[in-house]
Design an enzyme around this catalytic site. Sequence first.
Site, short mmCIF file in Angstrom:
data_model
loop_
_atom_site.label_atom_id
_atom_site.label_comp_id
_atom_site.label_asym_id
_atom_site.label_seq_id
_atom_site.Cartn_x
_atom_site.Cartn_y
_atom_site.Cartn_z
N PHE A 1 0.38 7.39 2.54
CA PHE A 1 1.40 6.35 2.40
C PHE A 1 2.74 7.06 2.17
O PHE A 1 2.82 7.96 1.34
CB PHE A 1 1.02 5.50 1.18
CG PHE A 1 1.64 4.15 1.11
CD1 PHE A 1 1.02 3.05 1.69
CD2 PHE A 1 2.83 3.96 0.43
CE1 PHE A 1 1.57 1.78 1.58
CE2 PHE A 1 3.39 2.69 0.32
CZ PHE A 1 2.76 1.60 0.90
N ASP B 1 -4.36 8.71 -5.44
CA ASP B 1 -3.71 7.40 -5.39
C ASP B 1 -4.78 6.40 -5.01
O ASP B 1 -5.28 6.41 -3.87
CB ASP B 1 -2.57 7.41 -4.37
CG ASP B 1 -1.78 6.10 -4.43
OD1 ASP B 1 -2.40 5.04 -4.67
OD2 ASP B 1 -0.55 6.14 -4.23
N TYR C 1 -1.09 -5.08 -7.34
CA TYR C 1 -0.84 -6.33 -6.59
C TYR C 1 -1.68 -6.45 -5.33
O TYR C 1 -1.55 -7.41 -4.59
CB TYR C 1 0.64 -6.48 -6.26
CG TYR C 1 1.29 -5.21 -5.73
CD1 TYR C 1 1.10 -4.82 -4.42
CD2 TYR C 1 2.08 -4.42 -6.56
CE1 TYR C 1 1.68 -3.67 -3.93
CE2 TYR C 1 2.66 -3.25 -6.08
CZ TYR C 1 2.45 -2.88 -4.77
OH TYR C 1 3.02 -1.73 -4.30
N LYS C 2 -2.52 -5.45 -5.05
CA LYS C 2 -3.41 -5.54 -3.89
C LYS C 2 -4.70 -6.22 -4.34
O LYS C 2 -4.70 -7.39 -4.66
CB LYS C 2 -3.60 -4.15 -3.27
CG LYS C 2 -2.28 -3.64 -2.66
CD LYS C 2 -2.32 -2.20 -2.25
CE LYS C 2 -0.96 -1.81 -1.68
NZ LYS C 2 -0.62 -0.40 -1.88
N ARG D 1 -4.56 -4.89 10.54
CA ARG D 1 -5.48 -4.74 9.40
C ARG D 1 -6.02 -6.12 9.03
O ARG D 1 -5.25 -7.06 8.81
CB ARG D 1 -4.77 -4.12 8.19
CG ARG D 1 -4.26 -2.71 8.44
CD ARG D 1 -3.80 -2.05 7.15
NE ARG D 1 -2.86 -2.86 6.40
CZ ARG D 1 -2.34 -2.51 5.24
NH1 ARG D 1 -2.68 -1.35 4.68
NH2 ARG D 1 -1.49 -3.29 4.61
C1 LIG Z 1 0.69 0.02 -2.23
C2 LIG Z 1 0.82 1.49 -2.40
C3 LIG Z 1 1.86 2.04 -3.15
C4 LIG Z 1 2.89 1.15 -3.77
O1 LIG Z 1 3.91 1.82 -4.40
P1 LIG Z 1 4.90 1.02 -5.38
O2 LIG Z 1 5.61 2.10 -6.06
O3 LIG Z 1 4.06 0.16 -6.26
O4 LIG Z 1 5.79 0.19 -4.53
C5 LIG Z 1 1.90 3.43 -3.28
N1 LIG Z 1 0.98 4.22 -2.70
C6 LIG Z 1 -0.04 3.71 -1.96
C7 LIG Z 1 -1.05 4.62 -1.35
C8 LIG Z 1 -0.15 2.33 -1.78
O5 LIG Z 1 -1.14 1.82 -1.07
#
Ligand SMILES: *Cc1c(COP(=O)(O)O)cnc(C)c1O
Length: 424
Positions: free
Chosen positions: A132, A213, A238-239, A391
């Site tokens: 990500f 992560d 939030y997921k 997805r």
């Molecule tokens: C959703 C997600 C984030 C989100 O980062 P925020 O700092 O909360 O906006 C970070 N890394 C991964 C791999 C994600 O899936």
Amino acid sequence: MPTPAIEPTEACALALDRADPLAAFRDRFYLPPGIIYLDGNSLGLLSRDAEAALLQTLEDWKGRAIAGWFEGPRPWLGTAREIGALAAGMMGAAPDEVVHTATTTVNIHALMASFYRPEGRRVKILADALNFPTDIYALRGQLRLRGRDPGRDLALVPSVDGRTLDEERIAAMLTEEVALAWLPSVLYRSGQLLDMAFLTARAHERGVLVGFDCSHSAGIVPHELDRWGVDCAAWCSYKYLNGGPGASAFLYVNRRHFDREPLLAGWFGNRPETMFDMALDFEPAPDAGRWQISSPAVLGSSTLRGSLAMIEEAGIEAVRRKSLAMTAYLVALLDEHLAAPPYSFRVGTPREDSRRGGHVAVERDEGAERVCEALIARGVVPDFRPPNVIRLCPSPLYGTFHEIWRTAGHLQAIIDGGEYRPGS
Ligand SMILES: *Cc1c(COP(=O)(O)O)cnc(C)c1O
């Protein structure tokens, strides 16, 4: 009731829904009317439980004002540890190893500040080419803060096929030049679940620290962070954790690292007993709480009391079982009805249960983004990840198998009717 075998039929969906031990949770969510929601891996839905927990905090603020920080059943000062502890079980961590604080990217920075210690030849951070973007930005920033060159010191494991990572290849890159590996648990695009136990063991054999992560696996895949010996981790709420937009995130620090210095220090990382002495000498807390920086985002955290309790009640193992059955059923439908031309959809997610997270990456060479838009026009909410990935994420807590059946029907109709063609 025994679980019916997965077959690419509507009857199978109906049988699986009838046999579903988690079916009752659906009524506790606010489902957007007329919508099949398959985007819980981007933003989970609001439950009545989460709503009630947030409203309770508003009542506490209304009634207690400043005393809310110290008094009542849930003093706000303890929010980060209290909600961290609620998430610890499903992550295989002890309650004092998890805090609910800040946001994912900030937590990655806070962890890297303590865990990345370039020394001698060991100066590199190992990550992967499918990560990500925010994780990569944070790692590069951390390298630059130490005066290092990300072009040289950030090693990215290449993907074998543009979708997945090979754990052996990651292991082979854990050389004596690597200080720390920061890897995803589940890849956000393809949905591949990495073998965190294997990677942690290999990293430690080579003297490399490892962090994950877990944003795309928390709340949908059981974790054993302690048993695997993971050094640190961060994930969002939030997921699959259904905490709501902008809800604070989590970080995990294995207790053998509780003495590391929190270099992104802030007053909430001080020992709770002395933080209000307001001394200028920082006394870090003896647990993961020392990586807190600021006051907890109490309002945006309160939802988690409700939503995490629901996952506890369902049981993370049961959540995982239903999730795997849902994605297996979706893959079976794609293979049976939607793989051959003119449909030409491909499954980009590994098929083995042990290598699949909570969503399915559906690929199509032509018009994938417009197929996605056509799904939305038909009341199905997926999401699109460039260049060609749709997805689809069925939620075990609020989704049904019959919705997956209907989604496959929509995909078929979109191609049959040419709805994905430009100008249609
Ligand atoms: C959703 C997600 C984030 C989100 O980062 P925020 O700092 O909360 O906006 C970070 N890394 C991964 C791999 C994600 O899936």
